[in-house]
Design a protein around this motif. Structure first.
Motif, PDB file in Angstrom:
ATOM      1  N   MET A 120       0.838  -1.187   0.000  1.00 16.73           N
ATOM      2  CA  MET A 120       0.000   0.000   0.000  1.00 16.73           C
ATOM      3  C   MET A 120       0.882   1.250   0.000  1.00 16.73           C
ATOM      4  N   PRO A 121       0.519   2.265  -0.787  1.00 11.78           N
ATOM      5  CA  PRO A 121       1.327   3.492  -0.872  1.00 11.78           C
ATOM      6  C   PRO A 121       1.003   4.474   0.249  1.00 11.78           C
ATOM      7  N   VAL A 122       1.174   4.032   1.471  1.00 15.05           N
ATOM      8  CA  VAL A 122       0.737   4.819   2.624  1.00 15.05           C
ATOM      9  C   VAL A 122       1.434   6.176   2.684  1.00 15.05           C
ATOM     10  N   ARG A 123       2.724   6.201   2.528  1.00 20.58           N
ATOM     11  CA  ARG A 123       3.454   7.470   2.683  1.00 20.58           C
ATOM     12  C   ARG A 123       3.135   8.450   1.553  1.00 20.58           C
ATOM     13  N   LEU A 124       2.916   7.948   0.341  1.00 21.30           N
ATOM     14  CA  LEU A 124       2.527   8.835  -0.758  1.00 21.30           C
ATOM     15  C   LEU A 124       1.173   9.485  -0.485  1.00 21.30           C
ATOM     16  N   LEU A 125       0.229   8.687  -0.029  1.00 13.73           N
ATOM     17  CA  LEU A 125      -1.102   9.210   0.254  1.00 13.73           C
ATOM     18  C   LEU A 125      -1.053  10.209   1.404  1.00 13.73           C
ATOM     19  N   GLU A 126      -0.263   9.903   2.419  1.00 13.59           N
ATOM     20  CA  GLU A 126      -0.124  10.827   3.546  1.00 13.59           C
ATOM     21  C   GLU A 126       0.509  12.145   3.119  1.00 13.59           C
ATOM     22  N   ALA A 127       1.384  12.081   2.115  1.00 13.32           N
ATOM     23  CA  ALA A 127       2.053  13.287   1.626  1.00 13.32           C
ATOM     24  C   ALA A 127       1.163  14.128   0.723  1.00 13.32           C
ATOM     25  N   GLY A 128       0.018  13.565   0.325  1.00 16.86           N
ATOM     26  CA  GLY A 128      -0.915  14.323  -0.494  1.00 16.86           C
ATOM     27  C   GLY A 128      -0.889  14.009  -1.966  1.00 16.86           C
ATOM     28  N   PHE A 129      -0.205  12.923  -2.347  1.00 16.68           N
ATOM     29  CA  PHE A 129      -0.178  12.553  -3.759  1.00 16.68           C
ATOM     30  C   PHE A 129      -1.522  11.954  -4.167  1.00 16.68           C
ATOM     31  N   THR A 130      -2.004  12.347  -5.345  1.00 13.75           N
ATOM     32  CA  THR A 130      -3.270  11.838  -5.864  1.00 13.75           C
ATOM     33  C   THR A 130      -3.019  10.956  -7.077  1.00 13.75           C
ATOM     34  N   PHE A 131      -3.453   9.708  -7.011  1.00 14.45           N
ATOM     35  CA  PHE A 131      -3.308   8.781  -8.126  1.00 14.45           C
ATOM     36  C   PHE A 131      -4.364   9.079  -9.190  1.00 14.45           C
ATOM     37  N   GLN A 132      -3.942   9.042 -10.444  1.00 19.69           N
ATOM     38  CA  GLN A 132      -4.883   9.175 -11.553  1.00 19.69           C
ATOM     39  C   GLN A 132      -5.641   7.870 -11.780  1.00 19.69           C
ATOM     40  N   PHE A 133      -4.927   6.737 -11.571  1.00 20.08           N
ATOM     41  CA  PHE A 133      -5.513   5.421 -11.814  1.00 20.08           C
ATOM     42  C   PHE A 133      -5.440   4.578 -10.535  1.00 20.08           C
ATOM     43  N   THR A 134      -6.603   4.302  -9.962  1.00 18.03           N
ATOM     44  CA  THR A 134      -6.671   3.437  -8.782  1.00 18.03           C
ATOM     45  C   THR A 134      -7.414   2.141  -9.084  1.00 18.03           C
ATOM     46  N   ASP A 135      -8.070   2.072 -10.228  1.00 16.69           N
ATOM     47  CA  ASP A 135      -8.821   0.887 -10.637  1.00 16.69           C
ATOM     48  C   ASP A 135      -8.090   0.209 -11.794  1.00 16.69           C
ATOM     49  N   LEU A 136      -7.821  -1.090 -11.656  1.00 13.06           N
ATOM     50  CA  LEU A 136      -7.045  -1.814 -12.665  1.00 13.06           C
ATOM     51  C   LEU A 136      -7.721  -1.774 -14.029  1.00 13.06           C
ATOM     52  N   ARG A 137      -9.022  -1.989 -14.065  1.00 16.40           N
ATOM     53  CA  ARG A 137      -9.723  -1.994 -15.353  1.00 16.40           C
ATOM     54  C   ARG A 137      -9.571  -0.645 -16.059  1.00 16.40           C
ATOM     55  N   ALA A 138      -9.707   0.443 -15.322  1.00 17.78           N
ATOM     56  CA  ALA A 138      -9.562   1.776 -15.917  1.00 17.78           C
ATOM     57  C   ALA A 138      -8.140   1.983 -16.439  1.00 17.78           C
ATOM     58  N   ALA A 139      -7.149   1.488 -15.710  1.00 17.79           N
ATOM     59  CA  ALA A 139      -5.758   1.638 -16.131  1.00 17.79           C
ATOM     60  C   ALA A 139      -5.487   0.876 -17.424  1.00 17.79           C
ATOM     61  N   LEU A 140      -5.986  -0.356 -17.499  1.00 18.88           N
ATOM     62  CA  LEU A 140      -5.774  -1.166 -18.704  1.00 18.88           C
ATOM     63  C   LEU A 140      -6.588  -0.637 -19.879  1.00 18.88           C
ATOM     64  N   ASP A 141      -7.777  -0.144 -19.610  1.00 21.64           N
ATOM     65  CA  ASP A 141      -8.583   0.461 -20.685  1.00 21.64           C
ATOM     66  C   ASP A 141      -7.852   1.649 -21.292  1.00 21.64           C
ATOM     67  N   ASP A 142      -7.191   2.440 -20.444  1.00 16.36           N
ATOM     68  CA  ASP A 142      -6.473   3.608 -20.936  1.00 16.36           C
ATOM     69  C   ASP A 142      -5.350   3.211 -21.885  1.00 16.36           C
TER      70      ASP A 142
END
Length: 300
Positions: free
Chosen positions: A273-295
């Motif tokens: 889990m990307p705990v430290r990134l999320l705590e630092a305020g980073f926002t992922f564009q793709f959090t769903d695998l299907r959406a990432a592969l569709d892209d």
């Protein structure tokens, strides 16, 4: 900003070059084939064969991503030596060179991998989780990080990027799966229950840029989407995106016989889990695998 990259002609390095060129940064790539750098990374990117070629040119950042591909060939003793040399010895050479400079960069962003943890089984892994040192890949990543952290003694801020399975249409892990899936031979590996920490290439580039510009960022960061999936779900989703079945499992015994020790990479997994990134305020564009592969699907 003047940025020096190692591994700049690799999958992530090429994308970083494009991203930072658009931002107007000056880029230098340390490469065994410096004459190819401009063609691969961008016309204005300088390639150098030796670090000494930089002289005392001011340098703001080093991004250290160099390393021979870990899954391209079985882990013979010779291959292991190459994997070790291309990461640890290269990073040691970088540190030795930094010691000679009167002007040093402020930041070293150094590559690592989620494999640092070893096979995590069902444990949820954060950056505070200890490794299970039971395979070569874990030992390799641990040594790589320990070497990079020595740059702190030279006054650099050190960031360690533990990268998961990068999804890209331009190479990497996903490209190795395309042929069997397109031939309707794709499916889960082993029992298919192992966790797969994945990340879209766009998020990988964005998070490295984020950590570069965040002055408080130090130490390890899990570079993977916040929703890991099991191998079986990954296979089914990829098959669906490619409009192919995912019904041909690769038996555990066949992987062990064919790949030897390297099979541990495929049969083990990490629920990272990307705990430290999320705590630092980073926002992922793709959090769903299907959406990432569709892209990526139109370019696969």
């Amino acid at each position: 900003m003047h940025i020096l990259l190692t591994g700049g002609t690799g999958l992530i390095g090429r994308q970083l070059c494009r991203h930072w060129l658009e931002q107007g940064h000056r880029l230098t790539v340390w490469s065994r084939k410096p004459e190819t750098v401009a063609k691969i990374c961008g016309a204005s990117v300088r390639g150098i064969a030796r670090l000494e070629d930089l002289g005392e040119e001011p340098l703001d950042t080093i991004v250290n991503l160099a390393g021979a591909p870990i899954v391209d060939r079985p882990w013979t003793h010779r291959r292991k030596a190459l994997l070790w040399s291309s990461r640890i010895k290269l990073t040691e050479s970088l540190l030795t060179w930094l010691e000679t400079r009167t002007q040093r960069p402020a930041v070293l962003i150094s590559g690592s991998a989620i494999g640092w943890y070893g096979d995590g089984g069902e444990r949820e892994l954060t950056e505070d989780s200890p490794p299970v040192i039971d395979d070569f890949a874990s030992q390799l990543c641990i040594a790589w990080e320990e070497t990079a952290l020595r740059a702190e003694n030279l006054g650099l801020r050190v960031v360690l990027v533990r990268t998961g399975l990068v999804l890209s249409a331009e190479g990497g892990f996903l490209s190795r799966l395309l042929l069997p899936f397109k031939l309707c031979l794709g499916g889960p590996l082993g029992n298919g229950r192992q966790w797969m920490p994945w990340i879209h290439i766009n998020d990988q580039i964005a998070l490295i840029d984020f950590l570069l510009h965040r002055e408080q960022a130090t130490g390890p960061y899990n570079a993977c989407a916040p929703k890991p999936v099991r191998n079986r779900e990954f296979a089914q989703t990829l098959g669906s995106v490619l409009h192919r079945p995912a019904l041909m499992p690769m038996p555990t015994l066949a992987l062990k016989v064919g790949l030897g020790e390297m099979s541990l990479l495929l049969l083990g997994g990490q629920k990272a889990m990307p705990v430290r990134l999320l705590e630092a305020g980073f926002t992922f564009q793709f959090t769903d695998l299907r959406a990432a592969l569709d892209d990526l699907s139109s370019r696969l």
